[in-house]
Design an enzyme around this catalytic site. Sequence first.
Site, PDB file in Angstrom:
ATOM      1  N   GLU A 104       4.691 -15.658   5.345  1.00  0.00           N
ATOM      2  CA  GLU A 104       4.714 -14.527   4.411  1.00  0.00           C
ATOM      3  C   GLU A 104       5.501 -13.379   5.040  1.00  0.00           C
ATOM      4  OE1 GLU A 104       4.686 -13.313   1.694  1.00  0.00           O
ATOM      5  OE2 GLU A 104       2.786 -12.451   1.013  1.00  0.00           O
ATOM      6  N   ASP A 105       6.035 -12.505   4.210  1.00  0.00           N
ATOM      7  CA  ASP A 105       6.761 -11.361   4.767  1.00  0.00           C
ATOM      8  C   ASP A 105       5.798 -10.322   5.333  1.00  0.00           C
ATOM      9  OD1 ASP A 105       5.856 -10.660   2.210  1.00  0.00           O
ATOM     10  OD2 ASP A 105       7.738  -9.759   1.556  1.00  0.00           O
ATOM     11  N   PHE A 157       5.869   2.097   3.772  1.00  0.00           N
ATOM     12  CA  PHE A 157       6.418   1.087   2.879  1.00  0.00           C
ATOM     13  C   PHE A 157       7.693   0.551   3.509  1.00  0.00           C
ATOM     14  CE2 PHE A 157       8.509  -1.004  -0.541  1.00  0.00           C
ATOM     15  CZ  PHE A 157       7.454  -1.632  -1.192  1.00  0.00           C
TER      16      PHE A 157
HETATM   17  P1  IMP Z   1      -1.123  -8.032  -0.344  1.00  0.00           P
HETATM   18  O1  IMP Z   1      -1.524  -6.628  -0.745  1.00  0.00           O
HETATM   19  O2  IMP Z   1      -1.548  -8.331   1.072  1.00  0.00           O
HETATM   20  O3  IMP Z   1      -1.605  -9.033  -1.334  1.00  0.00           O
HETATM   21  O4  IMP Z   1       0.456  -8.049  -0.330  1.00  0.00           O
HETATM   22  C1  IMP Z   1       1.147  -8.542  -1.413  1.00  0.00           C
HETATM   23  C2  IMP Z   1       2.624  -8.381  -1.359  1.00  0.00           C
HETATM   24  O5  IMP Z   1       2.940  -7.011  -1.538  1.00  0.00           O
HETATM   25  C3  IMP Z   1       3.388  -8.782  -0.103  1.00  0.00           C
HETATM   26  O6  IMP Z   1       3.640 -10.145  -0.027  1.00  0.00           O
HETATM   27  C4  IMP Z   1       4.684  -8.036  -0.342  1.00  0.00           C
HETATM   28  O7  IMP Z   1       5.519  -8.771  -1.196  1.00  0.00           O
HETATM   29  C5  IMP Z   1       4.207  -6.770  -1.044  1.00  0.00           C
HETATM   30  N1  IMP Z   1       4.153  -5.652  -0.078  1.00  0.00           N
HETATM   31  C6  IMP Z   1       3.081  -5.090   0.497  1.00  0.00           C
HETATM   32  N2  IMP Z   1       3.431  -4.082   1.323  1.00  0.00           N
HETATM   33  C7  IMP Z   1       4.782  -4.007   1.252  1.00  0.00           C
HETATM   34  C8  IMP Z   1       5.771  -3.188   1.899  1.00  0.00           C
HETATM   35  O8  IMP Z   1       5.487  -2.297   2.729  1.00  0.00           O
HETATM   36  N3  IMP Z   1       7.077  -3.438   1.578  1.00  0.00           N
HETATM   37  C9  IMP Z   1       7.444  -4.403   0.694  1.00  0.00           C
HETATM   38  N4  IMP Z   1       6.569  -5.198   0.088  1.00  0.00           N
HETATM   39  C10 IMP Z   1       5.249  -5.006   0.366  1.00  0.00           C
HETATM   40 MG    MG Z   2       5.415 -11.140  -0.881  1.00  0.00          MG
END
Ligand code: IMP
Ligand code: MG
Length: 181
Positions: A104-105, A157
């Site tokens: 995952e990124d 971000f």
């Molecule tokens: P989760 O909140 O852990 O479910 O994250 C979901 C998705 O939100 C990640 O896979 C990213 O695609 C996106 N995301 C969360 N934080 C960032 C950020 O700082 N930059 C870009 N995408 C983000």
């Molecule tokens: Mg993502």
Amino acid sequence: MQDVLKIGDDTLKEVINVKNVAARVEELKEEIRRALAGEPLVAVCVLKGAFMFFTDLVKDLGVPLEIEFVRLASYGAGTSPGEEMVFSKDLETTIKDKNLLIVEDIVDTGRSMDFLIRTFSARNPKSIRLAALVDKEERREIELKVDFAGFRLKKGFLVGCGMDYAEKYRELGGIYELIQG
Ligand code: IMP
Ligand code: MG
């Protein structure tokens, strides 16, 4: 000196440069090789954000590999806790009794990876491990173990290295914090 890119109204402050990303990815590859000890692996790229990290991570990894891609979508805006997610693209292989590496990124609230790990667990793989380029702790809602974390960052971000803001900046090789003007 820290690099700053100005693109339209956006200011991008470099957090980790491309050389340091590459060096860290090499360390993670070594950790993954050690953890797998020669066993085969299904490497799962979570689209779109992981595409660049995934490519760097699996290239000449030295572990027998199957390459898979998934893409997640949430019902509605995906902003409320407990909201279910769905696959807009699921795996194309069975994973029963196989070792999985989810790539995952960035892990933010943890909801996406929690969904993915729960869903894959129900398919009875031999093991599930999680690699994320960035483990961002500030907004974590669900406790989650990132087995291979590129960088643990508190907040901000981030864009670049596959990560986007409104589909922009995925192509940048370094990791930047987005400051909106
Ligand atoms: P989760 O909140 O852990 O479910 O994250 C979901 C998705 O939100 C990640 O896979 C990213 O695609 C996106 N995301 C969360 N934080 C960032 C950020 O700082 N930059 C870009 N995408 C983000
Ligand atoms: Mg993502």
